[in-house]
Design a protein around this motif. Sequence first.
Motif, PDB file in Angstrom:
ATOM      1  N   GLN A   6       0.690  -1.129  -0.025  1.00  0.00           N
ATOM      2  CA  GLN A   6      -0.173  -0.118  -0.091  1.00  0.00           C
ATOM      3  C   GLN A   6       0.906   1.253   0.266  1.00  0.00           C
ATOM      4  OE1 GLN A   6      -3.287   0.565  -0.266  1.00  0.00           O
ATOM      5  NE2 GLN A   6      -3.011  -1.613  -0.984  1.00  0.00           N
ATOM      6  N   LEU A   7       1.766   1.260   0.751  1.00  0.00           N
ATOM      7  CA  LEU A   7       3.018   2.282   0.783  1.00  0.00           C
ATOM      8  C   LEU A   7       3.436   2.447  -0.651  1.00  0.00           C
ATOM      9  CD1 LEU A   7       4.491   2.017   4.182  1.00  0.00           C
ATOM     10  CD2 LEU A   7       3.012   3.994   3.534  1.00  0.00           C
ATOM     11  N   GLU A   8       3.697   1.624  -1.191  1.00  0.00           N
ATOM     12  CA  GLU A   8       4.620   1.773  -2.323  1.00  0.00           C
ATOM     13  C   GLU A   8       3.666   2.182  -3.553  1.00  0.00           C
ATOM     14  OE1 GLU A   8       8.400  -1.365  -1.721  1.00  0.00           O
ATOM     15  OE2 GLU A   8       6.364  -2.131  -2.692  1.00  0.00           O
ATOM     16  N   GLU A   9       2.624   1.666  -3.629  1.00  0.00           N
ATOM     17  CA  GLU A   9       1.555   2.077  -4.562  1.00  0.00           C
ATOM     18  C   GLU A   9       0.628   3.236  -4.343  1.00  0.00           C
ATOM     19  OE1 GLU A   9      -1.134  -1.391  -5.058  1.00  0.00           O
ATOM     20  OE2 GLU A   9       0.458  -2.560  -5.652  1.00  0.00           O
ATOM     21  N   GLN A  10       0.473   3.577  -2.795  1.00  0.00           N
ATOM     22  CA  GLN A  10      -0.614   4.714  -2.624  1.00  0.00           C
ATOM     23  C   GLN A  10       0.330   5.903  -1.968  1.00  0.00           C
ATOM     24  OE1 GLN A  10      -3.637   4.665  -3.791  1.00  0.00           O
ATOM     25  NE2 GLN A  10      -3.447   2.649  -4.850  1.00  0.00           N
ATOM     26  N   GLY A  11       1.147   5.313  -1.169  1.00  0.00           N
ATOM     27  CA  GLY A  11       2.002   6.468  -0.426  1.00  0.00           C
ATOM     28  C   GLY A  11       1.385   6.425   1.014  1.00  0.00           C
ATOM     29  N   VAL A  12       0.426   5.776   1.409  1.00  0.00           N
ATOM     30  CA  VAL A  12      -0.414   6.042   2.649  1.00  0.00           C
ATOM     31  C   VAL A  12      -1.006   4.582   2.524  1.00  0.00           C
ATOM     32  CG1 VAL A  12      -0.392   8.170   2.670  1.00  0.00           C
ATOM     33  CG2 VAL A  12      -2.248   7.182   1.944  1.00  0.00           C
ATOM     34  N   PHE A  13      -1.444   4.287   4.171  1.00  0.00           N
ATOM     35  CA  PHE A  13      -2.547   3.417   4.286  1.00  0.00           C
ATOM     36  C   PHE A  13      -3.368   3.501   5.432  1.00  0.00           C
ATOM     37  CE2 PHE A  13       1.215   1.452   6.520  1.00  0.00           C
ATOM     38  CZ  PHE A  13       0.372   0.969   7.562  1.00  0.00           C
ATOM     39  N   LEU A  14      -4.618   3.220   5.560  1.00  0.00           N
ATOM     40  CA  LEU A  14      -5.419   3.194   6.712  1.00  0.00           C
ATOM     41  C   LEU A  14      -5.427   1.969   7.508  1.00  0.00           C
ATOM     42  CD1 LEU A  14      -8.493   4.785   5.056  1.00  0.00           C
ATOM     43  CD2 LEU A  14      -6.881   5.958   6.619  1.00  0.00           C
ATOM     44  N   PRO A  15      -5.322   2.121   8.786  1.00  0.00           N
ATOM     45  CA  PRO A  15      -5.427   0.789   9.651  1.00  0.00           C
ATOM     46  C   PRO A  15      -6.537  -0.326   9.082  1.00  0.00           C
ATOM     47  CG  PRO A  15      -5.677   2.848  11.069  1.00  0.00           C
ATOM     48  CD  PRO A  15      -5.825   3.356   9.671  1.00  0.00           C
ATOM     49  N   PHE A  16      -5.662  -1.483   9.246  1.00  0.00           N
ATOM     50  CA  PHE A  16      -6.517  -2.682   8.879  1.00  0.00           C
ATOM     51  C   PHE A  16      -6.069  -3.718   9.560  1.00  0.00           C
ATOM     52  CE2 PHE A  16      -2.606  -2.591   6.280  1.00  0.00           C
ATOM     53  CZ  PHE A  16      -2.200  -3.862   6.140  1.00  0.00           C
ATOM     54  N   ALA A  17      -6.797  -4.730   9.425  1.00  0.00           N
ATOM     55  CA  ALA A  17      -6.400  -6.076  10.121  1.00  0.00           C
ATOM     56  C   ALA A  17      -6.442  -7.244   9.036  1.00  0.00           C
ATOM     57  CB  ALA A  17      -7.441  -6.229  11.585  1.00  0.00           C
ATOM     58  N   LEU A  54      -8.612  -9.977   4.968  1.00  0.00           N
ATOM     59  CA  LEU A  54      -8.304  -8.804   5.159  1.00  0.00           C
ATOM     60  C   LEU A  54      -9.718  -7.778   5.719  1.00  0.00           C
ATOM     61  CD1 LEU A  54      -6.130  -6.471   3.374  1.00  0.00           C
ATOM     62  CD2 LEU A  54      -8.494  -5.573   3.820  1.00  0.00           C
ATOM     63  N   LEU A  55      -9.575  -7.194   7.039  1.00  0.00           N
ATOM     64  CA  LEU A  55     -10.698  -6.433   7.651  1.00  0.00           C
ATOM     65  C   LEU A  55     -10.339  -5.084   7.899  1.00  0.00           C
ATOM     66  CD1 LEU A  55     -10.227  -9.410   9.314  1.00  0.00           C
ATOM     67  CD2 LEU A  55     -12.628  -8.820   9.662  1.00  0.00           C
ATOM     68  N   ALA A  56     -11.184  -4.429   7.370  1.00  0.00           N
ATOM     69  CA  ALA A  56     -10.945  -2.993   7.613  1.00  0.00           C
ATOM     70  C   ALA A  56     -12.425  -2.192   7.824  1.00  0.00           C
ATOM     71  CB  ALA A  56     -10.688  -2.178   6.281  1.00  0.00           C
ATOM     72  N   VAL A  57     -12.157  -0.915   8.561  1.00  0.00           N
ATOM     73  CA  VAL A  57     -13.487  -0.289   8.987  1.00  0.00           C
ATOM     74  C   VAL A  57     -13.470   1.145   8.353  1.00  0.00           C
ATOM     75  CG1 VAL A  57     -13.532  -1.263  11.364  1.00  0.00           C
ATOM     76  CG2 VAL A  57     -12.347   0.644  10.969  1.00  0.00           C
ATOM     77  N   GLN A  58     -14.811   1.495   8.128  1.00  0.00           N
ATOM     78  CA  GLN A  58     -14.840   2.812   7.495  1.00  0.00           C
ATOM     79  C   GLN A  58     -14.351   4.094   8.352  1.00  0.00           C
ATOM     80  OE1 GLN A  58     -15.906   2.805   4.355  1.00  0.00           O
ATOM     81  NE2 GLN A  58     -16.061   4.959   3.964  1.00  0.00           N
ATOM     82  N   PRO A  59     -13.517   5.132   7.785  1.00  0.00           N
ATOM     83  CA  PRO A  59     -13.282   6.065   8.672  1.00  0.00           C
ATOM     84  C   PRO A  59     -14.286   6.759   9.064  1.00  0.00           C
ATOM     85  CG  PRO A  59     -12.089   6.034   6.556  1.00  0.00           C
ATOM     86  CD  PRO A  59     -13.070   4.994   6.559  1.00  0.00           C
ATOM     87  N   THR A  60     -14.336   7.295  10.453  1.00  0.00           N
ATOM     88  CA  THR A  60     -15.606   8.219  10.678  1.00  0.00           C
ATOM     89  C   THR A  60     -15.349   9.576  10.116  1.00  0.00           C
ATOM     90  OG1 THR A  60     -15.441   7.243  12.878  1.00  0.00           O
ATOM     91  CG2 THR A  60     -16.567   9.047  12.821  1.00  0.00           C
ATOM     92  N   GLU A  61     -16.322   9.999   9.809  1.00  0.00           N
ATOM     93  CA  GLU A  61     -16.461  11.378   9.060  1.00  0.00           C
ATOM     94  C   GLU A  61     -16.966  12.294  10.018  1.00  0.00           C
ATOM     95  OE1 GLU A  61     -18.568  11.547   5.312  1.00  0.00           O
ATOM     96  OE2 GLU A  61     -18.118   9.474   4.737  1.00  0.00           O
ATOM     97  N   ASP A  62     -16.260  13.469   9.890  1.00  0.00           N
ATOM     98  CA  ASP A  62     -16.678  14.733  10.730  1.00  0.00           C
ATOM     99  C   ASP A  62     -17.618  15.695   9.738  1.00  0.00           C
ATOM    100  OD1 ASP A  62     -16.871  16.958  12.367  1.00  0.00           O
ATOM    101  OD2 ASP A  62     -14.977  17.172  12.564  1.00  0.00           O
ATOM    102  N   LEU A  63     -18.903  15.517  10.046  1.00  0.00           N
ATOM    103  CA  LEU A  63     -19.908  16.280   9.484  1.00  0.00           C
ATOM    104  C   LEU A  63     -19.548  17.737   9.400  1.00  0.00           C
ATOM    105  CD1 LEU A  63     -22.855  13.759   9.787  1.00  0.00           C
ATOM    106  CD2 LEU A  63     -21.338  14.113   8.115  1.00  0.00           C
ATOM    107  N   ASP A  89      -9.258   9.732  11.934  1.00  0.00           N
ATOM    108  CA  ASP A  89      -8.585   9.729  13.386  1.00  0.00           C
ATOM    109  C   ASP A  89      -8.321   8.227  13.284  1.00  0.00           C
ATOM    110  OD1 ASP A  89      -8.414   8.987  15.781  1.00  0.00           O
ATOM    111  OD2 ASP A  89      -9.599  10.419  16.631  1.00  0.00           O
ATOM    112  N   ALA A  90      -7.061   7.760  13.087  1.00  0.00           N
ATOM    113  CA  ALA A  90      -6.707   6.314  13.030  1.00  0.00           C
ATOM    114  C   ALA A  90      -6.478   5.763  14.355  1.00  0.00           C
ATOM    115  CB  ALA A  90      -5.098   6.440  12.736  1.00  0.00           C
ATOM    116  N   GLU A  91      -6.686   6.325  15.512  1.00  0.00           N
ATOM    117  CA  GLU A  91      -7.087   5.600  16.738  1.00  0.00           C
ATOM    118  C   GLU A  91      -8.478   5.264  16.820  1.00  0.00           C
ATOM    119  OE1 GLU A  91      -5.579   7.740  20.220  1.00  0.00           O
ATOM    120  OE2 GLU A  91      -3.601   8.466  19.069  1.00  0.00           O
ATOM    121  N   VAL A  92      -9.389   5.890  16.681  1.00  0.00           N
ATOM    122  CA  VAL A  92     -10.587   5.594  16.579  1.00  0.00           C
ATOM    123  C   VAL A  92     -10.999   4.272  15.400  1.00  0.00           C
ATOM    124  CG1 VAL A  92     -13.104   6.165  15.810  1.00  0.00           C
ATOM    125  CG2 VAL A  92     -11.594   7.954  17.243  1.00  0.00           C
ATOM    126  N   MET A  93     -10.181   4.385  14.367  1.00  0.00           N
ATOM    127  CA  MET A  93     -10.196   3.140  13.503  1.00  0.00           C
ATOM    128  C   MET A  93      -9.779   1.999  13.910  1.00  0.00           C
ATOM    129  SD  MET A  93      -9.645   4.770   9.843  1.00  0.00           S
ATOM    130  CE  MET A  93      -9.852   3.548   8.781  1.00  0.00           C
TER     131      MET A  93
END
Length: 160
Positions: A33-44, A61-70, A78-82
């Motif tokens: 993910q780093l090599e292709e996107q330059g970043v990654f979100l938390p996953f399991a 592979l499991l992931a959760v949706q980032p929480t949006e601040d409306l 917020d990676a800690e919340v994820m």
Amino acid sequence: MSTPENKIAELDEAAQAELNKVLGTALGVAREQLEEQGVFLPFAIAVEPATEENAEPELRLLAVQPTEDLDDPEADIDAEVMMADLVQLLQDQRDSFNAVAFVSDVTLLDDATDAVHVLAEHRNGGSVAIVQPYTAPDPETGIWEFSEPSAEGGQIQVWA
């Protein structure tokens, strides 16, 4: 609530192999993910028990949706919340897995560098954390530099 004892040294060969499988896969996916996107979100990454004799256990592979601040759609994720959401998801589904690995992108303040952090645990009580520092690619070569990973005992979260 007390923290369960980390029994990493007591895990049998099969459990060690499952931990190694989620650790290796987690580091590989994060690096990709780093090599292709330059970043990654938390996953399991989780390994399910083998369903047939001699069958290879399934990885998920499991992931959760980032929480949006409306109120502020441009706010940082917020990676800690994820990560907390991922832990809860896997706690709720722990009977479906033998081993899990949580993966996040962290900053090592003492070294002023970024790193891939993987916390893996097995249902039989063992847990290990891996930190692999990395450097963004040189603009001329485009090659990412990944340092040797270091390991230490991890905190048990899913099977606590």
